[in-house]
Write a protein that holds these residues in place. Structure first.
Motif, PDB file in Angstrom:
ATOM      1  N   GLY A 211     -29.263 -21.137  28.632  1.00 32.18           N
ATOM      2  CA  GLY A 211     -29.511 -19.902  29.119  1.00 32.18           C
ATOM      3  C   GLY A 211     -28.881 -18.841  28.523  1.00 32.18           C
ATOM      4  O   GLY A 211     -29.359 -17.665  28.621  1.00 32.18           O
ATOM      5  N   GLN A 212     -27.869 -18.999  27.799  1.00 32.18           N
ATOM      6  CA  GLN A 212     -27.299 -17.796  26.963  1.00 32.18           C
ATOM      7  C   GLN A 212     -26.932 -18.032  25.663  1.00 32.18           C
ATOM      8  O   GLN A 212     -25.917 -17.185  25.005  1.00 32.18           O
ATOM      9  CB  GLN A 212     -25.970 -17.506  27.840  1.00 32.18           C
ATOM     10  N   GLY A 213     -27.744 -18.947  25.225  1.00 31.59           N
ATOM     11  CA  GLY A 213     -27.582 -19.262  23.671  1.00 31.59           C
ATOM     12  C   GLY A 213     -26.190 -19.307  23.264  1.00 31.59           C
ATOM     13  O   GLY A 213     -25.789 -19.075  22.076  1.00 31.59           O
ATOM     14  N   ARG A 214     -25.362 -20.267  23.837  1.00 27.41           N
ATOM     15  CA  ARG A 214     -23.898 -20.515  23.560  1.00 27.41           C
ATOM     16  C   ARG A 214     -23.732 -21.771  22.849  1.00 27.41           C
ATOM     17  O   ARG A 214     -22.922 -21.905  21.878  1.00 27.41           O
ATOM     18  CB  ARG A 214     -23.052 -20.459  24.706  1.00 27.41           C
ATOM     19  N   VAL A 215     -24.217 -22.809  23.284  1.00 28.45           N
ATOM     20  CA  VAL A 215     -23.858 -24.016  22.747  1.00 28.45           C
ATOM     21  C   VAL A 215     -25.309 -24.984  22.753  1.00 28.45           C
ATOM     22  O   VAL A 215     -26.170 -24.692  23.219  1.00 28.45           O
ATOM     23  CB  VAL A 215     -23.016 -24.971  23.681  1.00 28.45           C
ATOM     24  N   LEU A 216     -24.855 -26.053  21.712  1.00 18.08           N
ATOM     25  CA  LEU A 216     -25.949 -27.105  21.771  1.00 18.08           C
ATOM     26  C   LEU A 216     -25.889 -28.218  22.573  1.00 18.08           C
ATOM     27  O   LEU A 216     -24.705 -28.507  23.152  1.00 18.08           O
ATOM     28  CB  LEU A 216     -26.121 -27.881  20.451  1.00 18.08           C
ATOM     29  N   GLY A 217     -26.935 -28.782  23.233  1.00 18.23           N
ATOM     30  CA  GLY A 217     -26.835 -29.704  24.149  1.00 18.23           C
ATOM     31  C   GLY A 217     -28.200 -30.437  24.274  1.00 18.23           C
ATOM     32  O   GLY A 217     -29.100 -29.875  24.056  1.00 18.23           O
ATOM     33  N   GLY A 218     -28.190 -31.674  24.874  1.00 15.55           N
ATOM     34  CA  GLY A 218     -29.243 -32.365  25.206  1.00 15.55           C
ATOM     35  C   GLY A 218     -29.176 -33.258  26.386  1.00 15.55           C
ATOM     36  O   GLY A 218     -28.085 -33.348  26.909  1.00 15.55           O
ATOM     37  N   ALA A 219     -30.405 -33.740  26.954  1.00 15.71           N
ATOM     38  CA  ALA A 219     -30.228 -34.752  28.259  1.00 15.71           C
ATOM     39  C   ALA A 219     -31.499 -35.519  28.098  1.00 15.71           C
ATOM     40  O   ALA A 219     -32.722 -34.967  27.635  1.00 15.71           O
ATOM     41  CB  ALA A 219     -30.032 -33.796  29.532  1.00 15.71           C
ATOM     42  N   ILE A 220     -31.375 -36.832  28.893  1.00 16.45           N
ATOM     43  CA  ILE A 220     -32.560 -37.544  29.104  1.00 16.45           C
ATOM     44  C   ILE A 220     -32.451 -37.847  30.253  1.00 16.45           C
ATOM     45  O   ILE A 220     -31.348 -38.499  30.859  1.00 16.45           O
ATOM     46  CB  ILE A 220     -32.288 -39.034  28.179  1.00 16.45           C
ATOM     47  N   ALA A 221     -33.371 -37.625  31.250  1.00 17.31           N
ATOM     48  CA  ALA A 221     -33.162 -38.139  32.547  1.00 17.31           C
ATOM     49  C   ALA A 221     -34.447 -39.252  32.881  1.00 17.31           C
ATOM     50  O   ALA A 221     -35.528 -39.344  32.317  1.00 17.31           O
ATOM     51  CB  ALA A 221     -33.793 -36.877  33.474  1.00 17.31           C
ATOM     52  N   GLY A 222     -34.067 -39.939  33.885  1.00 12.64           N
ATOM     53  CA  GLY A 222     -35.227 -41.236  34.056  1.00 12.64           C
ATOM     54  C   GLY A 222     -34.407 -42.172  35.045  1.00 12.64           C
ATOM     55  O   GLY A 222     -33.560 -41.990  35.851  1.00 12.64           O
ATOM     56  N   ALA A 223     -35.045 -43.416  35.269  1.00 10.03           N
ATOM     57  CA  ALA A 223     -34.591 -44.208  36.082  1.00 10.03           C
ATOM     58  C   ALA A 223     -33.386 -44.878  35.640  1.00 10.03           C
ATOM     59  O   ALA A 223     -33.142 -44.996  34.424  1.00 10.03           O
ATOM     60  CB  ALA A 223     -35.642 -45.341  36.034  1.00 10.03           C
ATOM     61  N   GLU A 224     -32.414 -45.449  36.510  1.00  9.16           N
ATOM     62  CA  GLU A 224     -31.173 -45.999  36.199  1.00  9.16           C
ATOM     63  C   GLU A 224     -31.200 -47.124  35.323  1.00  9.16           C
ATOM     64  O   GLU A 224     -30.087 -47.100  33.987  1.00  9.16           O
ATOM     65  CB  GLU A 224     -30.584 -46.379  37.634  1.00  9.16           C
ATOM     66  N   GLU A 225     -32.089 -47.890  35.460  1.00  8.01           N
ATOM     67  CA  GLU A 225     -32.088 -49.177  34.713  1.00  8.01           C
ATOM     68  C   GLU A 225     -32.607 -49.024  33.151  1.00  8.01           C
ATOM     69  O   GLU A 225     -31.920 -49.484  32.297  1.00  8.01           O
ATOM     70  CB  GLU A 225     -33.118 -50.163  35.410  1.00  8.01           C
ATOM     71  N   LEU A 226     -33.521 -48.085  33.209  1.00  6.03           N
ATOM     72  CA  LEU A 226     -34.070 -47.703  31.751  1.00  6.03           C
ATOM     73  C   LEU A 226     -33.088 -46.995  30.745  1.00  6.03           C
ATOM     74  O   LEU A 226     -32.646 -47.423  29.815  1.00  6.03           O
ATOM     75  CB  LEU A 226     -35.117 -46.865  31.926  1.00  6.03           C
ATOM     76  N   LEU A 227     -32.373 -46.063  31.401  1.00  2.00           N
ATOM     77  CA  LEU A 227     -31.354 -45.194  30.878  1.00  2.00           C
ATOM     78  C   LEU A 227     -29.987 -46.118  30.392  1.00  2.00           C
ATOM     79  O   LEU A 227     -29.583 -45.917  29.314  1.00  2.00           O
ATOM     80  CB  LEU A 227     -30.951 -44.233  31.700  1.00  2.00           C
ATOM     81  N   HIS A 228     -29.795 -46.768  31.542  1.00  7.51           N
ATOM     82  CA  HIS A 228     -28.562 -47.642  31.314  1.00  7.51           C
ATOM     83  C   HIS A 228     -28.627 -49.128  30.501  1.00  7.51           C
ATOM     84  O   HIS A 228     -27.588 -49.197  29.881  1.00  7.51           O
ATOM     85  CB  HIS A 228     -27.553 -47.769  32.676  1.00  7.51           C
ATOM     86  N   GLU A 229     -29.824 -49.627  30.401  1.00 12.97           N
ATOM     87  CA  GLU A 229     -29.729 -50.844  29.743  1.00 12.97           C
ATOM     88  C   GLU A 229     -30.294 -50.417  28.093  1.00 12.97           C
ATOM     89  O   GLU A 229     -29.857 -51.218  27.292  1.00 12.97           O
ATOM     90  CB  GLU A 229     -30.876 -51.763  30.430  1.00 12.97           C
ATOM     91  N   LYS A 230     -31.180 -49.411  28.132  1.00 11.64           N
ATOM     92  CA  LYS A 230     -31.714 -49.185  26.909  1.00 11.64           C
ATOM     93  C   LYS A 230     -30.940 -48.065  26.159  1.00 11.64           C
ATOM     94  O   LYS A 230     -30.972 -48.060  24.864  1.00 11.64           O
ATOM     95  CB  LYS A 230     -33.347 -48.864  26.921  1.00 11.64           C
TER      96      LYS A 230
END
Ligand SMILES: *Cc1c(COP(=O)(O)O)cnc(C)c1O
Length: 394
Positions: A211-230
């Motif tokens: 919100g203040q144009g300071r850093v780069l970053g990303g995120a992926i949200a979803g089900a635990e199994e999909l995120l942690h296995e794939k």
């Protein structure tokens, strides 16, 4: 995370933080460390062998990344989330985690320029077939007559602010066993794609979350199994790791996200309404306006918020668009958006300049298009700056 009480999301975004150290710091400590120490060789071996290691090495995990991931999961109402170095590495990691050679990926034709670059120029080198879907739900229904592994879309789209029906496309995708990933960069807090059926919600945290144009970053949200296995295995070995400092910075930004989004949306809605009366403009693109073709759907999907971005089609072409942008005194001419500062960009020659001319034309990204990100300055100061830019066209 220390507190486990069932607090509401806005509270959780203010309060979520790593366990306090013996120093009793109030703000979360910054864990600038590349690795973590073990009491013994046995403990080190056990941690390396664990499928989801606690703290071993900051490419795998770090307390500041863990709290940011928890905040993103709260924001997106998902069981889990993962952090990445940028929005682009979030998209890359999702595709690498889910797809293999021969798979088909469907991507909304109206997406961020670099997303199309990544799919067309990088991912397709590895035998993944990429197809763009131009248009609404009917075009997605047609494209999904054939199987696909993954569908990616943006709504509202960058920069045309087109709206797609997330629930309908999720149902179409799931019918063909395809996963749906929604890039929710333009509408965090207001829109909850996972609740509407999206399997993955992707963010460039660089935008509204910081919100203040300071850093780069990303995120992926979803089900635990999909995120942690794939997806986690890709992050762990490929290394698009977010820096703990950036994670810490974005977490501070997220404390004020609900308030900022409300303010961005209120100012943008007032300005969009007013801009509709400007004779220098061909069209004001903003889903919060009743004149937007998908206004009703947007209001339903976005919790009655239009978002903080407005795109303008100016009467004329590149000369007029550039004259308009060059007249600003307050708006910054920059590619970033979602910043406290108001920003302006000319997508055809910046963020979307590397698309093929055909792709740009299919999205209607013309030379007369200007994308505005409405900031948190006093509304009347923003309006005065816009009036100044419009007057430069007379
Ligand atoms: C900016 C943006 C991205 C890329 O994010 P980075 O953090 O710049 O890598 C992806 N999608 C959308 C919609 C964006 O606006």
């Amino acid at each position: 995370m220390k507190r486990k009480s069932a607090t509401r999301a806005a509270t959780e975004l203010v309060r979520a933080q790593a366990a306090r150290s013996e120093n009793r710091e109030h703000a979360e400590a910054l864990f600038l460390t590349s690795s973590f120490v073990f009491d013994s060789a046995e403990q080190a071996a056990a941690q390396f062998a664990a499928p989801a290691a606690e703290y071993v090495y900051s490419r795998f995990s770090n307390p500041n990344l863990k709290t940011l991931a928890a905040r993103v999961a709260v924001l997106e109402e998902t069981p889990a989330a993962l952090c990445t170095a940028s929005g682009m590495s979030a998209i890359l990691s999702a595709v690498l985690g889910i797809c293999r050679a021969g798979d088909r990926v469907l991507c909304g034709g109206e997406v961020f320029g670099a997303t199309a670059q990544l799919l067309s120029n990088v991912i397709s080198k590895f035998g993944v077939r990429v197809q763009y879907v131009f248009g609404g739900e009917d075009a997605w229904r047609e494209a999904l007559k054939e199987n696909a592994a993954l569908c990616i879309l943006e709504t509202p789209s960058n920069p045309m602010l087109s709206i797609l029906d997330i629930a309908e496309i999720a149902a179409l995708a799931h019918d063909k066993n395809a996963l749906l990933a929604v890039d929710n960069c333009f509408c965090p807090w207001a829109q909850k794609p996972h609740a509407l059926g999206a399997d993955l919600v992707i963010h460039s945290a660089t935008k509204y979350l910081d919100g203040q144009g300071r850093v780069l970053g990303g995120a992926i949200a979803g089900a635990e199994e999909l995120l942690h296995e794939k997806i986690y295995p890709v992050l762990r070995c490929a290394g698009p790791a977010l820096s703990p400092f950036s994670a810490w910075t974005i977490s501070r930004g997220m404390e004020t996200l609900p308030l900022r989004i409300k303010a961005h949306c209120e100012s943008a809605a007032a300005l969009a309404e007013w801009l509709q009366t400007a004779p220098q403009l061909e069209k004001v693109l903003y889903a919060g306006l009743p004149s937007h073709p998908r206004h009703a759907l947007a209001m339903q999907q976005q919790n009655n918020m239009g978002g903080g971005i407005i795109s303008l089609q100016i009467k004329g072409g590149r000369d007029e668009a550039w004259r308009f942008i060059n007249a600003f005194k307050l708006f910054s001419i920059t590619a970033n958006f979602g910043d406290a500062k108001s920003t302006a960009a000319h997508p055809a020659t910046t963020t979307h300049s590397r698309l093929t001319p055909e792709h740009r034309a299919a999205c209607n990204i013309g030379e007369n298009l200007v994308r505005l990100s409405i900031g948190l300055e006093d509304l009347e100061d923003i309006r005065e700056d816009l009036a100044r830019a419009l007057a430069a066209l007379d």
